[in-house]
Write an enzyme that holds these catalytic residues in place. Structure first.
Site, short mmCIF file in Angstrom:
data_model
loop_
_atom_site.label_atom_id
_atom_site.label_comp_id
_atom_site.label_asym_id
_atom_site.label_seq_id
_atom_site.Cartn_x
_atom_site.Cartn_y
_atom_site.Cartn_z
N HIS A 322 16.46 -78.12 0.05
CA HIS A 322 16.66 -76.90 -0.73
C HIS A 322 18.15 -76.74 -0.96
CE1 HIS A 322 16.55 -72.65 -1.87
NE2 HIS A 322 15.26 -72.83 -2.12
N ASP A 380 7.56 -74.69 -1.21
CA ASP A 380 6.65 -75.36 -2.14
C ASP A 380 5.81 -76.44 -1.48
OD1 ASP A 380 7.35 -73.96 -4.45
OD2 ASP A 380 9.23 -75.07 -4.53
N1 ACO Z 1 13.92 -86.59 -0.47
C1 ACO Z 1 14.79 -87.56 -0.12
N2 ACO Z 1 16.13 -87.41 -0.07
C2 ACO Z 1 16.61 -86.20 -0.41
C3 ACO Z 1 15.77 -85.13 -0.78
C4 ACO Z 1 14.38 -85.35 -0.80
N3 ACO Z 1 13.52 -84.37 -1.14
N4 ACO Z 1 16.52 -84.04 -1.07
C5 ACO Z 1 17.79 -84.40 -0.88
N5 ACO Z 1 17.85 -85.72 -0.47
C6 ACO Z 1 19.06 -86.45 -0.08
C7 ACO Z 1 19.90 -86.83 -1.29
O1 ACO Z 1 19.55 -88.10 -1.79
C8 ACO Z 1 21.28 -86.80 -0.71
O2 ACO Z 1 21.45 -87.97 0.05
P1 ACO Z 1 22.91 -88.67 0.16
O3 ACO Z 1 23.78 -87.66 0.83
O4 ACO Z 1 22.67 -89.89 0.98
O5 ACO Z 1 23.32 -88.94 -1.25
C9 ACO Z 1 21.25 -85.64 0.28
O6 ACO Z 1 19.87 -85.56 0.69
C10 ACO Z 1 21.69 -84.32 -0.30
O7 ACO Z 1 20.96 -84.12 -1.51
P2 ACO Z 1 21.40 -83.15 -2.69
O8 ACO Z 1 20.61 -83.47 -3.90
O9 ACO Z 1 22.89 -83.19 -2.81
O10 ACO Z 1 20.99 -81.78 -2.07
P3 ACO Z 1 20.88 -80.49 -2.86
O11 ACO Z 1 20.99 -79.40 -1.88
O12 ACO Z 1 21.83 -80.46 -4.00
O13 ACO Z 1 19.41 -80.56 -3.49
C11 ACO Z 1 17.15 -80.17 -3.94
C12 ACO Z 1 18.40 -79.71 -3.21
C13 ACO Z 1 17.42 -80.34 -5.45
C14 ACO Z 1 16.06 -79.10 -3.76
C15 ACO Z 1 16.68 -81.52 -3.36
O14 ACO Z 1 16.53 -81.41 -1.97
C16 ACO Z 1 15.39 -82.04 -3.98
O15 ACO Z 1 15.44 -82.67 -5.04
N6 ACO Z 1 14.21 -81.78 -3.34
C17 ACO Z 1 12.93 -82.15 -3.86
C18 ACO Z 1 12.51 -81.18 -4.94
C19 ACO Z 1 12.04 -79.86 -4.39
O16 ACO Z 1 11.26 -79.77 -3.45
N7 ACO Z 1 12.52 -78.79 -5.03
C20 ACO Z 1 12.12 -77.42 -4.66
C21 ACO Z 1 13.25 -76.60 -4.24
S1 ACO Z 1 12.63 -75.04 -3.66
C22 ACO Z 1 12.49 -74.02 -4.98
O17 ACO Z 1 13.00 -74.25 -6.03
C23 ACO Z 1 11.70 -72.75 -4.80
#
Ligand code: ACO
Length: 445
Positions: A322, A380
């Protein structure tokens, strides 16, 4: 030196008086900026006079470091996994309260006492019907239209029906518009659903509570009596509480920005719905359910965990991570419990996606990759399974989110209108286009 030699005291008021100051110096300019403390959370540096004083803008794509307003409504501490509505933890509200109490809390700042509760329920209940002409408006949509497209159009169209509550400078009219939207959103959402499956609209039943009435409008048919299952109604109510507000997210900021021009409140909520429709905002529960189905069986989990870790594979564990929560999303815990209750009640506890979800959660919570990145299940992760067990198709998931979030949007809209410091929203930009040039005749280009 400041550009206009402006007084450093002359600041836009945030939630409290300046407690300290921060200094910024760029080139020849040096400026002291007031720092404000809220009641909880990070302090903010007030940059509202920076351009006037120094000729510089701040640059913050996505506004991820910018507080766009002072607000008393919702507080999130993502590191601690904390979500408070007007100071009350979300888990207490979900466990002991109900959605309409939560609406009162968000709108007016306090949980209602008995008399206020009765009055509020009565006011909401009296506004559940929508203008009969709206029925005809619905039939203008293609039968296969996405219910969210129908919601954007039809909620916006309410602005053409309720002219007596659109003078936003009048607190009474603001209140009527707020109550109308909370009351009518379930009716509109159920109509969007009924229209998409070709069934007749079901009128609201004011003898039922908010969530039970919504389930009745979605799942009853005119040819037979319909009994609302109280366990499912309670689960629906809890899902509404979990989604009621989430401070300055994209759709809420959209509502505030639209409303900052003095726009019609129904149109502002329609703008919020449009923003919420995006897959990065409201669509993640659908994606999480798709993923769990794609995994299919527990033995395939390691394969998907490996894919999620592979930097060359765009796959991510949907429902994990998140932008704000870097700890367990407090809503996810309640959603997991609600999911079990609903699946037990509907007899879908043999749903093959549930054991996959539970095992996936367990493995990911112990895996170094997820632990070190603070990737926890979000709200979610379990909501798709729960909503499907309640009987909703995937296309309705975001509609339910919009229904629940309407009160948050309205509370934030109201707070903005009532804030003497608020002005029309007008972000700035770092211009990177062509410098000024002269028009050339077509044969000269
Ligand atoms: N699965 C695998 N790896 C992940 C995931 C995931 N779901 N989420 C983040 N990571 C990893 C990234 O690859 C990154 O790795 P790195 O540091 O080695 O490059 C690290 O974790 C940080 O990721 P960011 O994308 O920078 O984290 P951010 O906080 O910006 O992203 C987000 C948050 C967009 C929600 C992300 O976690 C994601 O895409 N999750 C899956 C989609 C999802 O469930 N969205 C719902 C959000 S809740 C809502 O909107 C109500």
């Amino acid at each position: 030196m400041s550009k206009a030699g402006a007084s450093k005291k002359d600041t836009t008021k945030a939630s409290s008086e300046a407690a300290a100051s921060a200094s910024i110096s760029v080139g020849d300019f040096a400026e002291d900026l007031p720092v404000y403390s809220g009641t909880m959370g990070p302090q903010v540096i007030d940059v509202s006079k920076l351009y006037t004083d120094t000729d510089y803008f701040t640059y913050d794509p996505g506004f991820t470091s910018t507080a766009s307003c002072a607000s008393k409504i919702t507080f999130i501490d993502g590191d601690k996994g904390l979500l408070l509505y007007r100071g009350y933890p979300i888990d207490q509200l979900a466990e002991f309260g109900n959605y309409l109490e939560t609406c009162h809390l968000l709108l007016y700042g306090e949980l209602p006492n008995e008399a206020e509760n009765k009055d509020f329920i009565q006011r909401v209940t009296r506004h559940t019907m929508i203008h009969e002409q709206m029925n005809r408006f619905f039939t203008g949509f293609r039968r296969d239209a996405h219910p969210m497209a129908v919601m954007v159009g039809s909620v916006g169209a309410l602005s053409a029906f309720y002219h007596d509550s659109t003078d936003i400078s009048d607190p009474v009219q603001r209140d009527i518009a707020s109550i109308r939207m909370i009351a009518k959103m379930p009716t509109m959402a159920a109509m969007a659903y009924k229209y998409s499956i070709g069934q007749p609209f079901i009128y609201p039943r004011n003898d039922l509570d908010y969530a039970a009435n919504f389930l009745s409008m979605c799942f009853a048919v005119p040819c037979e009596p319909f009994q609302v299952n109280p366990v499912l109604a309670r689960a629906m109510d809890r899902i509404f509480i979990l989604h009621a507000d989430h401070e300055q997210n994209a759709s809420t900021s959209t509502v505030r920005l639209a409303g900052s021009s003095g726009a019609n409140p129904f149109a502002c909520i329609s703008a919020g719905i449009a923003c919420l429709w995006g897959p990065a905002h409201g669509g993640a529960n659908e994606a999480a359910l798709d993923m769990l189905e794609q995994i299919g069986t527990i033995d395939r989990i390691p394969e998907f965990i490996a894919r999620a870790k592979d930097k060359n594979d765009p796959f991510r564990l949907m429902g994990f991570g998140h932008r704000v929560y870097k700890n367990y999303d407090p809503r996810a815990r309640i959603m997991q419990k609600t999911c079990h209750e609903v699946l037990n009640e509907t007899g879908s506890d043999h749903d093959p996606t549930l054991p996959v979800a539970m095992e996936l959660e367990k493995i990911a919570l112990e895996d170094e990759y997820f632990v070190s990145r603070k990737l926890y299940p979000n709200v979610d992760f379990y909501s798709g399974i729960t909503l499907r067990a309640l009987g909703f198709p995937r296309t309705m998931f975001t509609v339910l989110f919009a229904l629940a979030r309407t009160v948050g949007w309205i509370a934030q809209w109201k707070e903005m209108i009532e804030d003497p410091d608020q002005r029309i929203g007008r972000p700035r930009q770092l211009y990177t286009g062509p410098v000024m040039r002269s028009y050339a005749e077509i044969d000269q280009r």
